[in-house]
Design a protein around this motif. Structure first.
Motif, short mmCIF file in Angstrom:
data_model
loop_
_atom_site.label_atom_id
_atom_site.label_comp_id
_atom_site.label_asym_id
_atom_site.label_seq_id
_atom_site.Cartn_x
_atom_site.Cartn_y
_atom_site.Cartn_z
N SER A 18 0.77 5.68 -0.30
CA SER A 18 -0.02 6.90 -0.23
C SER A 18 -0.17 7.48 -1.63
O SER A 18 0.66 7.26 -2.51
N GLN A 50 2.91 -1.28 4.52
CA GLN A 50 1.77 -2.16 4.78
C GLN A 50 1.63 -3.11 3.59
O GLN A 50 1.37 -2.68 2.48
N TYR A 81 -0.07 -6.48 1.77
CA TYR A 81 -1.22 -7.39 1.68
C TYR A 81 -0.79 -8.61 0.88
O TYR A 81 -0.26 -8.48 -0.24
N GLN A 84 0.84 -1.20 0.00
CA GLN A 84 0.00 0.00 0.00
C GLN A 84 0.87 1.25 0.00
O GLN A 84 1.81 1.38 0.77
#
Length: 424
Positions: A93, A133, A135, A91
């Motif tokens: 920004s 982060q 996933y 992830q």
């Protein structure tokens, strides 16, 4: 990892059950042969399915960088128990743009395998971020189960505003008692010539002006101007901003604040920082490289907070604005409270300079006769505000897209030279 069945398992189990029910209902054993492959596939998948065990580690190429620069981000995957198909998404920004690398990426991990993914990210805007982060979604060989995990491996990343090109800084009207790079009005130890005077006992021989002494037949001494430092306080107006898309008047204000803080600290000046608006933050003036990092870190926390509570400069701690300090106010002049605070500071005797961050380029074009009239009235009001500042002895420099920060500072210097010539 969280395990869940995929629609494929439900479809195969449903087809097998439907075939068996149809064989029982119609008493036709050949339907069992049709349903058997689906049942066998589901059964084998259930037996051979394993729970993947995948971990990730994130490494940043730099913890601090400048706006517009690129950094490298490495994601290391370690599979204790692998999977046939693994999807990995990191992830980011919206202010961080992916330049190189595939995100998300799909790969295969065997048992005990270690895989490294490299991304190159451009920092498009200043700010403080947490990157890392990850996933992970893993599928078994038969595609009957899905295993998902969210790994929080975030690391802090500080993106500092880029600096402006500034050659000459504003000189303060008054200096302090410590040594620095500013030529003071007072006479003392220094290298800048001030005056000549006759020799008196106790003067150093190295200060003798031998040419003047030879002409006059007696010893004459050179006097120098003392070299002192200055107190500089950067006052950032955060009452309001003009914004269009990703552009804002706050962005050039922070770039100017970072540039001025770095340049004044290089000259051994004491620099303080005050965010004046809906929230009040401050740093006491001091010197050194550590102060620069403190100021820039405080700038990253700056945001426009709408508040209708009255704020004036009496709420600023007294030590934050030391006497004879040069106060550089960076403001778009969009709030009446900013105007009142500037006039109050000048009334207290501070050496105040207002650098207006022009919001005109961020405003939409006026529509209709009423819109054009409102725009003219608004511009006239801003001109009247600048006139009040000039009558109070506050130099105002307008900085916009067509003018550089160096040109705005030179405009202030020219204003001061004209004021000194007029007073003389």
């Amino acid at each position: 990892m969280t395990r869940s069945a995929t629609p494929k398992l439900a479809v195969y189990a449903g087809l097998a059950a439907l075939g068996l029910l149809a064989a029982l209902a119609t008493r036709r054993p050949e339907l069992v042969l049709i349903a058997a492959p689906f049942a066998l596939f589901a059964a084998v998948g259930l037996v051979l399915a394993r729970q993947p065990q995948i971990d990730a580690a994130v490494e940043l190429g730099a913890e601090r960088t400048l706006e517009g620069d690129e950094i490298e981000v490495k994601v290391t995957l370690v599979a204790a128990v692998g999977a046939e198909r693994v999807e990995v998404l990191m992830q980011l920004s919206r202010r961080l743009a992916l330049v190189e690398g595939v995100n998300p990426v799909q790969l295969r991990l065997a048992d005990g395998e270690r895989r490294e993914l490299t991304y190159r990210v451009r920092c498009t805007r200043w700010g403080a971020f947490r990157v890392g982060q990850v996933y992970i979604r893993a599928h078994d060989s038969f595609g009957l189960f899905r295993n998902e995990a969210v790994l929080d491996r975030r690391l802090p990343l500080k993106v500092y505003p880029s600096e402006e090109n500034v050659r000459n800084l504003l000189r303060p009207l008054e200096t302090q008692v410590f040594s620095g790079n500013h030529v003071a009005r007072q006479k003392g130890e220094g290298i800048e010539f001030a005056d000549l005077r006759p020799f008196v006992p106790g003067d150093r021989i190295r200060h003798v002006n031998w040419r003047a002494s030879a002409r006059r037949g007696e010893l004459w001494i050179n006097e120098q101007h003392a070299e002192r430092n200055a107190d500089v306080v950067i006052l950032l107006d955060s009452f309001a901003e003009a914004r269009r898309g990703d552009r804002s008047t706050l962005d050039p204000a922070l770039r100017a604040a970072g540039t001025l803080a770095a340049r004044y600290l290089q000259q051994k000046d004491r620099v303080g920082f005050v965010t004046f608006g809906g929230t009040l933050n401050w740093l006491l003036p001091t010197t050194g490289a550590v102060q620069l990092y403190r100021i820039v870190d405080a700038m990253l926390d700056t945001q426009i907070v709408l508040s209708y509570a009255w704020r004036d400069v009496t709420t600023v701690p007294r030590r934050t604005l030391p006497p004879q300090a040069l106060v550089l106010a960076l403001t778009p002049l969009l709030d009446n409270r900013s105007e009142a605070a500037m006039l109050d500071l000048r009334g207290r005797g501070f050496d105040l300079v207002v650098i207006e961050i022009s919001p005109l380029e961020l405003l939409p074009q006026p529509q209709g006769e009423a819109g054009v009239l409102a725009d003219r009235l608004w511009r006239l009001r801003r001109e009247a505000m600048r006139g009040r500042f000039e009558r109070a002895g506050i130099p105002v420099a307008v900085w916009g897209d067509e003018v550089s920060l160096a040109a705005a500072l030179e405009e202030v210097s020219a204003y001061r030279r004209r004021a000194r010539a007029a007073s003389a």
